[in-house]
Design an enzyme around this catalytic site. Structure first.
Site, mmCIF file in Angstrom:
data_model
loop_
_atom_site.group_PDB
_atom_site.id
_atom_site.type_symbol
_atom_site.label_atom_id
_atom_site.label_comp_id
_atom_site.label_asym_id
_atom_site.label_seq_id
_atom_site.Cartn_x
_atom_site.Cartn_y
_atom_site.Cartn_z
ATOM 1 N N HIS A 168 0.823 -1.214 0.000
ATOM 2 C CA HIS A 168 0.000 0.000 0.000
ATOM 3 C C HIS A 168 0.861 1.270 0.000
ATOM 4 O O HIS A 168 0.346 2.354 -0.250
ATOM 5 C CB HIS A 168 -0.898 -0.023 1.234
ATOM 6 C CG HIS A 168 -2.322 0.371 0.984
ATOM 7 N ND1 HIS A 168 -2.898 0.449 -0.274
ATOM 8 C CD2 HIS A 168 -3.314 0.707 1.855
ATOM 9 C CE1 HIS A 168 -4.161 0.811 -0.158
ATOM 10 N NE2 HIS A 168 -4.445 0.984 1.123
ATOM 11 N N TYR B 91 -3.920 8.668 7.243
ATOM 12 C CA TYR B 91 -3.987 7.314 6.712
ATOM 13 C C TYR B 91 -4.567 7.370 5.308
ATOM 14 O O TYR B 91 -5.143 8.369 4.894
ATOM 15 C CB TYR B 91 -4.766 6.392 7.656
ATOM 16 C CG TYR B 91 -3.927 6.055 8.868
ATOM 17 C CD1 TYR B 91 -2.907 5.115 8.783
ATOM 18 C CD2 TYR B 91 -4.114 6.724 10.064
ATOM 19 C CE1 TYR B 91 -2.097 4.841 9.873
ATOM 20 C CE2 TYR B 91 -3.313 6.448 11.166
ATOM 21 C CZ TYR B 91 -2.300 5.507 11.055
ATOM 22 O OH TYR B 91 -1.495 5.234 12.129
ATOM 23 N N ASN C 274 -7.098 6.376 3.603
ATOM 24 C CA ASN C 274 -8.474 6.758 3.250
ATOM 25 C C ASN C 274 -8.781 8.232 3.515
ATOM 26 O O ASN C 274 -9.873 8.696 3.194
ATOM 27 C CB ASN C 274 -9.488 5.852 3.951
ATOM 28 C CG ASN C 274 -9.401 5.927 5.460
ATOM 29 O OD1 ASN C 274 -8.451 6.459 6.018
ATOM 30 N ND2 ASN C 274 -10.394 5.377 6.123
#
Length: 194
Positions: free
Chosen positions: A23, A68, A70
């Site tokens: 990620h 983070y 999102n």
């Protein structure tokens, strides 16, 4: 700021425990560009680590949001607004489950494709019309949850190719800056060159 300023944002998650996760491919690309271009002056701005570099007469703002994944849109929108850049001068780099590892793709916009950082950027910018640099990580094996897969580190086999993929992605990002999105797409949308 002028049209010769570009904002390159890599998406990822802050924190040492996430550093080598799939990620964090976007962060890895920004780090690679920062080293290659001998970027200077790291600071915290709009909830992102920001550094600047010069490349062929253009100013590059390199950023890694420290929210983070999102919530990445807060940084993307804050930086784009602060630097008053046209959206054509923004490139967002991120991991992509729908591309095999080693493949990179540039695109002019579109939906988030399940990538929550991109979804956040679209929401905060109020448009899907900004360039993306998609960094393939492949699909999870078997029935593994994609959310768990993206938070795993790259495999040993992937790690052996990671540097070459990052170099190619950095070349693509710099071509976006100097040649524009269409030419960069024509040159780099395809398999990694050995």
């Amino acid at each position: 700021m002028t049209d010769s300023t570009f904002l390159l944002i890599g998406l990822g998650n802050p924190g040492r425990e996430f550093r080598d996760n799939r990620h964090n491919f976007g962060f890895m690309l920004i780090d690679r560009l920062a080293v290659r271009l001998e970027a200077r002056g790291m600071k915290l701005q709009s909830k992102a680590i920001v550094t600047t570099a010069l490349y062929e007469g253009r100013k590059l703002i390199l950023a890694k949001p420290q929210t983070y994944m999102n919530l990445s849109g807060h940084s993307v929108q804050g930086l784009a607004h602060f630097y008053k850049l046209p959206l054509e001068n923004l490139l967002v780099a991120h991991d992509d489950l729908d591309l095999p590892f080693g493949l990179i793709r540039m695109r002019p916009g579109g939906g988030p494709g399940g990538q929550k950082g991109v979804a956040s950027a679209i929401e905060k910018l109020g448009t899907k019309g900004f360039a993306r640099l998609r960094l393939g990580i492949g699909r999870p094996p078997g029935r593994m949850d994609p959310a768990a897969y993206v938070l795993q580190n790259f495999s040993k086999d992937e790690m052996s190719l990671l540097s070459a993929v990052l170099d190619r992605a950095a070349d693509a990002a710099l071509a976006f800056v100097t040649e524009g999105l269409d030419k960069a797409m024509n040159k780099f949308n395809g398999d990694i060159k050995e």
